[in-house]
Design a protein around this motif. Structure first.
Motif, PDB file in Angstrom:
ATOM      1  N   ALA A 135      46.517  34.339  37.144  1.00 64.76           N
ATOM      2  CA  ALA A 135      45.545  33.515  36.423  1.00 64.76           C
ATOM      3  C   ALA A 135      44.387  34.347  35.868  1.00 64.76           C
ATOM      4  O   ALA A 135      43.801  33.994  34.848  1.00 64.76           O
ATOM      5  N   PHE A 136      44.063  35.453  36.521  1.00 67.92           N
ATOM      6  CA  PHE A 136      42.943  36.286  36.088  1.00 67.92           C
ATOM      7  C   PHE A 136      43.383  37.542  35.337  1.00 67.92           C
ATOM      8  O   PHE A 136      42.541  38.251  34.787  1.00 67.92           O
ATOM      9  N   ALA A 137      44.672  37.817  35.325  1.00 66.11           N
ATOM     10  CA  ALA A 137      45.177  38.998  34.624  1.00 66.11           C
ATOM     11  C   ALA A 137      44.807  38.907  33.148  1.00 66.11           C
ATOM     12  O   ALA A 137      44.838  37.839  32.547  1.00 66.11           O
ATOM     13  N   GLY A 138      44.454  40.017  32.583  1.00 66.65           N
ATOM     14  CA  GLY A 138      44.107  40.056  31.171  1.00 66.65           C
ATOM     15  C   GLY A 138      42.626  39.867  30.901  1.00 66.65           C
ATOM     16  O   GLY A 138      42.164  40.139  29.797  1.00 66.65           O
ATOM     17  N   LEU A 139      41.865  39.390  31.880  1.00 63.61           N
ATOM     18  CA  LEU A 139      40.422  39.237  31.687  1.00 63.61           C
ATOM     19  C   LEU A 139      39.683  40.551  31.900  1.00 63.61           C
ATOM     20  O   LEU A 139      38.591  40.743  31.390  1.00 63.61           O
ATOM     21  N   GLY A 140      40.278  41.413  32.691  1.00 67.66           N
ATOM     22  CA  GLY A 140      39.651  42.674  33.084  1.00 67.66           C
ATOM     23  C   GLY A 140      40.259  43.090  34.406  1.00 67.66           C
ATOM     24  O   GLY A 140      41.205  42.459  34.888  1.00 67.66           O
ATOM     25  N   PRO A 141      39.738  44.138  35.010  1.00 68.74           N
ATOM     26  CA  PRO A 141      40.321  44.604  36.274  1.00 68.74           C
ATOM     27  C   PRO A 141      40.251  43.543  37.365  1.00 68.74           C
ATOM     28  O   PRO A 141      39.294  42.784  37.446  1.00 68.74           O
ATOM     29  N   VAL A 142      41.308  43.511  38.172  1.00 69.10           N
ATOM     30  CA  VAL A 142      41.392  42.590  39.309  1.00 69.10           C
ATOM     31  C   VAL A 142      41.397  43.422  40.583  1.00 69.10           C
ATOM     32  O   VAL A 142      42.214  44.324  40.741  1.00 69.10           O
ATOM     33  N   CYS A 143      40.460  43.113  41.476  1.00 69.33           N
ATOM     34  CA  CYS A 143      40.399  43.761  42.779  1.00 69.33           C
ATOM     35  C   CYS A 143      40.872  42.754  43.825  1.00 69.33           C
ATOM     36  O   CYS A 143      40.288  41.686  43.978  1.00 69.33           O
ATOM     37  N   LEU A 144      41.928  43.103  44.508  1.00 70.05           N
ATOM     38  CA  LEU A 144      42.510  42.251  45.541  1.00 70.05           C
ATOM     39  C   LEU A 144      42.023  42.727  46.900  1.00 70.05           C
ATOM     40  O   LEU A 144      42.151  43.901  47.239  1.00 70.05           O
ATOM     41  N   VAL A 145      41.451  41.814  47.669  1.00 68.84           N
ATOM     42  CA  VAL A 145      40.939  42.140  49.000  1.00 68.84           C
ATOM     43  C   VAL A 145      41.860  41.496  50.029  1.00 68.84           C
ATOM     44  O   VAL A 145      42.011  40.274  50.063  1.00 68.84           O
ATOM     45  N   LEU A 146      42.492  42.344  50.833  1.00 69.66           N
ATOM     46  CA  LEU A 146      43.434  41.889  51.858  1.00 69.66           C
ATOM     47  C   LEU A 146      42.975  42.327  53.238  1.00 69.66           C
ATOM     48  O   LEU A 146      42.153  43.246  53.362  1.00 69.66           O
ATOM     49  N   ARG A 147      43.537  41.721  54.266  1.00 69.48           N
ATOM     50  CA  ARG A 147      43.322  42.216  55.622  1.00 69.48           C
ATOM     51  C   ARG A 147      43.901  43.628  55.689  1.00 69.48           C
ATOM     52  O   ARG A 147      44.965  43.903  55.133  1.00 69.48           O
ATOM     53  N   ALA A 148      43.225  44.522  56.362  1.00 64.83           N
ATOM     54  CA  ALA A 148      43.650  45.931  56.421  1.00 64.83           C
ATOM     55  C   ALA A 148      45.095  46.061  56.886  1.00 64.83           C
ATOM     56  O   ALA A 148      45.866  46.848  56.322  1.00 64.83           O
ATOM     57  N   GLU A 149      45.491  45.257  57.869  1.00 65.51           N
ATOM     58  CA  GLU A 149      46.857  45.372  58.403  1.00 65.51           C
ATOM     59  C   GLU A 149      47.924  44.832  57.454  1.00 65.51           C
ATOM     60  O   GLU A 149      49.105  45.057  57.654  1.00 65.51           O
ATOM     61  N   GLU A 150      47.511  44.125  56.393  1.00 59.59           N
ATOM     62  CA  GLU A 150      48.480  43.601  55.424  1.00 59.59           C
ATOM     63  C   GLU A 150      48.694  44.533  54.234  1.00 59.59           C
ATOM     64  O   GLU A 150      49.667  44.387  53.506  1.00 59.59           O
ATOM     65  N   ILE A 151      47.780  45.467  54.024  1.00 61.63           N
ATOM     66  CA  ILE A 151      47.900  46.369  52.871  1.00 61.63           C
ATOM     67  C   ILE A 151      49.174  47.194  53.017  1.00 61.63           C
ATOM     68  O   ILE A 151      49.457  47.759  54.060  1.00 61.63           O
ATOM     69  N   GLY A 152      49.951  47.209  51.967  1.00 67.17           N
ATOM     70  CA  GLY A 152      51.215  47.935  51.947  1.00 67.17           C
ATOM     71  C   GLY A 152      52.418  47.092  52.328  1.00 67.17           C
ATOM     72  O   GLY A 152      53.551  47.509  52.147  1.00 67.17           O
ATOM     73  N   HIS A 153      52.188  45.872  52.836  1.00 67.33           N
ATOM     74  CA  HIS A 153      53.284  45.005  53.260  1.00 67.33           C
ATOM     75  C   HIS A 153      53.792  44.093  52.153  1.00 67.33           C
ATOM     76  O   HIS A 153      54.825  43.451  52.307  1.00 67.33           O
ATOM     77  N   HIS A 154      53.048  44.022  51.045  1.00 69.81           N
ATOM     78  CA  HIS A 154      53.417  43.135  49.942  1.00 69.81           C
ATOM     79  C   HIS A 154      53.292  43.889  48.613  1.00 69.81           C
ATOM     80  O   HIS A 154      52.510  43.499  47.748  1.00 69.81           O
ATOM     81  N   PRO A 155      54.061  44.965  48.446  1.00 71.48           N
ATOM     82  CA  PRO A 155      53.897  45.792  47.239  1.00 71.48           C
ATOM     83  C   PRO A 155      54.125  45.029  45.942  1.00 71.48           C
ATOM     84  O   PRO A 155      53.494  45.326  44.925  1.00 71.48           O
TER      85      PRO A 155
END
Length: 122
Positions: free
Chosen positions: A63-83
């Motif tokens: 929904a926000f793609a194309g407006l500018g950069p998107v920064c996704l904030v995840l729980r540290a232990e989830e980073i890398g689990h949903h490439p």
């Protein structure tokens, strides 16, 4: 144009920045998905639930793609689990213990890009 306040003892307001001098994007987005999302029930965090064949989080990023950069904030232990989701964002950072900490982490990650405005989706 900056006008003088009616009370001369008050300081002059800061001049508005020249929009033609901007180097960063006009808009950036922070998507905060670092919570456990369990209040919705069902045993799986709401951001990872399927909604019409895509996760809620994938739909939010799209929904926000194309407006500018998107920064996704995840729980540290989830980073890398949903490439497949993480690749949709321009930046992925670890959130904090509280929602405010997660928002701050996203804003700090975007600081170098110096957007004029930041949308925060929680």
């Amino acid at each position: 144009m900056t006008s003088r306040p009616s009370d001369p003892s008050l300081p002059l307001p800061e001049p508005e920045p020249d929009p033609s001098a901007r180097t960063g994007p006009e808009v950036a987005t922070v998507i905060v998905a670092a919570g456990r999302g369990l209040r919705a029930g069902g045993g799986i965090a709401k951001q990872w639930r399927d909604l019409g064949g895509r996760t809620v989080l994938a739909r939010s990023i799209a929904a926000f793609a194309g407006l500018g950069p998107v920064c996704l904030v995840l729980r540290a232990e989830e980073i890398g689990h949903h490439p497949e989701i993480e690749v949709m964002a321009d930046l992925v950072v670890a959130g904090g213990a509280e929602r405010a900490h997660s928002v701050r982490a996203g804003l700090e990650a975007l600081e170098e890009r110096a957007p004029a405005r930041v949308l925060i989706h929680d």
